[in-house]
Design a protein around this motif. Structure first.
Motif, PDB file in Angstrom:
ATOM      1  N   MET A 197       0.823  -1.191   0.000  1.00 38.26           N
ATOM      2  CA  MET A 197       0.000   0.000   0.000  1.00 38.26           C
ATOM      3  C   MET A 197       0.870   1.258   0.000  1.00 38.26           C
ATOM      4  N   SER A 198       2.020   1.189   0.674  1.00 43.74           N
ATOM      5  CA  SER A 198       2.869   2.381   0.702  1.00 43.74           C
ATOM      6  C   SER A 198       3.403   2.701  -0.698  1.00 43.74           C
ATOM      7  N   ALA A 199       3.704   1.679  -1.500  1.00 49.41           N
ATOM      8  CA  ALA A 199       4.158   1.914  -2.874  1.00 49.41           C
ATOM      9  C   ALA A 199       3.035   2.512  -3.715  1.00 49.41           C
ATOM     10  N   LEU A 200       1.824   2.041  -3.526  1.00 51.69           N
ATOM     11  CA  LEU A 200       0.695   2.593  -4.268  1.00 51.69           C
ATOM     12  C   LEU A 200       0.425   4.038  -3.851  1.00 51.69           C
ATOM     13  N   LYS A 201       0.545   4.323  -2.564  1.00 53.98           N
ATOM     14  CA  LYS A 201       0.357   5.693  -2.082  1.00 53.98           C
ATOM     15  C   LYS A 201       1.411   6.619  -2.692  1.00 53.98           C
ATOM     16  N   ALA A 202       2.658   6.145  -2.721  1.00 51.94           N
ATOM     17  CA  ALA A 202       3.732   6.949  -3.308  1.00 51.94           C
ATOM     18  C   ALA A 202       3.464   7.209  -4.789  1.00 51.94           C
ATOM     19  N   ALA A 203       2.961   6.204  -5.504  1.00 53.91           N
ATOM     20  CA  ALA A 203       2.654   6.376  -6.927  1.00 53.91           C
ATOM     21  C   ALA A 203       1.525   7.381  -7.118  1.00 53.91           C
ATOM     22  N   CYS A 204       0.510   7.315  -6.269  1.00 56.80           N
ATOM     23  CA  CYS A 204      -0.588   8.289  -6.356  1.00 56.80           C
ATOM     24  C   CYS A 204      -0.079   9.703  -6.082  1.00 56.80           C
ATOM     25  N   ASP A 205       0.775   9.848  -5.078  1.00 55.83           N
ATOM     26  CA  ASP A 205       1.311  11.168  -4.722  1.00 55.83           C
ATOM     27  C   ASP A 205       2.211  11.734  -5.818  1.00 55.83           C
ATOM     28  N   ALA A 206       2.877  10.856  -6.568  1.00 61.73           N
ATOM     29  CA  ALA A 206       3.817  11.305  -7.598  1.00 61.73           C
ATOM     30  C   ALA A 206       3.143  11.568  -8.947  1.00 61.73           C
ATOM     31  N   ALA A 207       1.896  11.185  -9.090  1.00 63.70           N
ATOM     32  CA  ALA A 207       1.202  11.348 -10.372  1.00 63.70           C
ATOM     33  C   ALA A 207       1.112  12.822 -10.736  1.00 63.70           C
ATOM     34  N   ARG A 208       1.381  13.104 -12.018  1.00 62.75           N
ATOM     35  CA  ARG A 208       1.305  14.493 -12.502  1.00 62.75           C
ATOM     36  C   ARG A 208      -0.141  14.808 -12.832  1.00 62.75           C
ATOM     37  N   MET A 209      -0.814  15.328 -11.838  1.00 65.24           N
ATOM     38  CA  MET A 209      -2.213  15.707 -11.996  1.00 65.24           C
ATOM     39  C   MET A 209      -2.571  16.622 -10.841  1.00 65.24           C
ATOM     40  N   PRO A 210      -3.703  17.283 -10.932  1.00 65.59           N
ATOM     41  CA  PRO A 210      -4.125  18.136  -9.814  1.00 65.59           C
ATOM     42  C   PRO A 210      -4.278  17.315  -8.531  1.00 65.59           C
ATOM     43  N   GLY A 211      -4.125  17.976  -7.408  1.00 65.56           N
ATOM     44  CA  GLY A 211      -4.228  17.301  -6.116  1.00 65.56           C
ATOM     45  C   GLY A 211      -5.516  16.539  -5.933  1.00 65.56           C
ATOM     46  N   ALA A 212      -6.622  17.086  -6.446  1.00 62.89           N
ATOM     47  CA  ALA A 212      -7.903  16.390  -6.316  1.00 62.89           C
ATOM     48  C   ALA A 212      -7.873  15.051  -7.057  1.00 62.89           C
ATOM     49  N   GLY A 213      -7.194  15.010  -8.203  1.00 66.78           N
ATOM     50  CA  GLY A 213      -7.072  13.752  -8.951  1.00 66.78           C
ATOM     51  C   GLY A 213      -6.257  12.728  -8.184  1.00 66.78           C
ATOM     52  N   ARG A 214      -5.161  13.178  -7.589  1.00 62.05           N
ATOM     53  CA  ARG A 214      -4.335  12.265  -6.784  1.00 62.05           C
ATOM     54  C   ARG A 214      -5.134  11.724  -5.607  1.00 62.05           C
ATOM     55  N   ALA A 215      -5.881  12.601  -4.961  1.00 66.53           N
ATOM     56  CA  ALA A 215      -6.697  12.174  -3.814  1.00 66.53           C
ATOM     57  C   ALA A 215      -7.759  11.172  -4.244  1.00 66.53           C
TER      58      ALA A 215
END
Length: 182
Positions: free
Chosen positions: A1-19
Motif C-alpha cells: 500500500m505504501s508503494a501505491l500511495k507513493a505512486a498516487c502522490d507522484a502522479a502528474r495531476m491536480p491534487g484532487a485527482g491524486r486524492a
C-alpha cells in the motif's frame, strides 16, 4: 500500500485527482481483502457489427477464485457512473463480446465505486446475475446509434493522425504520459 500511495502522490495531476486515485486504490484494496484469487491479463472483446466496424468491449482482467472464472471490470468514477439501464447494456455487450469461447460460462464481477458528490462513495460488487436485463431491441438500437455516429464521423474525413501529432495544441507535441501506477 505504501508503494501505491507513493505512486498516487507522484502522479502528474491536480491534487484532487491524486486524492481520488488514492481513494479508489483503498476501496479496491478493501474489496479484495481476505480473497485469494489468481489474476490473468485479458484481451478486450470485439463485437463485429459489420465488415468495417468492431465495437471494443474493454476487460480489465479475469481472475480465478475457488475454481470459478470471473471477468473483472472496475468502475472507478464517483459521478458519471453507469445507470441501471447502462449497466444492463454493458452486461449484454459483455455476453456478446467476452463471455464466449474460453470464457463461455464465466461470471462477471463489476466493482462499482460510484457515489453522490459530497458524500462517501457507495462501493458495490455486481455479478452478471445482478446486472439488469435489457430488451434485445434496446441493445440493437444502441448498437445502431453507435453505427450511425461512426458513419457520420467517417464522412467528415478527419485526419486523425494529424490531430494526434498536434496533440490539440497547435504544432506542439503532446505532453509525456504520466508515470504508470503499476
Amino acid at each position: 500500500m505504501s508503494a501505491l500511495k507513493a505512486a498516487c502522490d507522484a502522479a502528474r495531476m491536480p491534487g484532487a485527482g491524486r486524492a481520488s486515485n488514492w481513494e479508489v486504490v483503498q476501496l479496491v484494496h478493501a474489496a479484495g481483502a481476505g480473497r485469494i484469487v489468481q489474476c490473468h491479463g485479458m484481451d478486450d472483446g470485439r463485437l463485429r457489427v459489420r465488415r468495417d466496424l468492431d465495437l471494443r468491449v474493454a476487460a480489465d482482467f479475469y481472475f480465478v477464485e475457488g475454481g470459478k472464472v470471473a471477468v473483472f471490470w472496475l468502475q472507478p468514477r464517483r459521478s458519471y457512473a453507469l445507470t441501471d439501464t447502462q449497466l444492463g447494456m454493458f452486461g449484454a455487450l459483455l455476453r456478446l463480446a467476452l463471455l464466449r469461447g474460453d470464457f463461455a460460462g464465466a461470471d462477471v464481477e463489476v466493482l462499482d465505486l460510484a457515489g453522490p458528490d459530497g458524500e462517501p462513495r457507495n462501493p458495490r460488487t455486481l455479478r452478471l446475475a445482478d446486472l439488469p436485463t435489457v430488451d434485445e431491441g434496446m441493445v440493437t438500437d444502441g448498437i445502431q446509434r453507435v453505427v450511425e455516429a461512426y458513419d457520420a464521423i467517417k464522412k467528415m474525413d478527419i485526419d486523425w493522425d494529424a490531430l494526434r501529432r498536434r496533440g490539440g495544441k497547435g504544432d506542439a507535441p503532446p505532453p509525456a504520459p504520466p508515470p504508470s501506477l503499476f
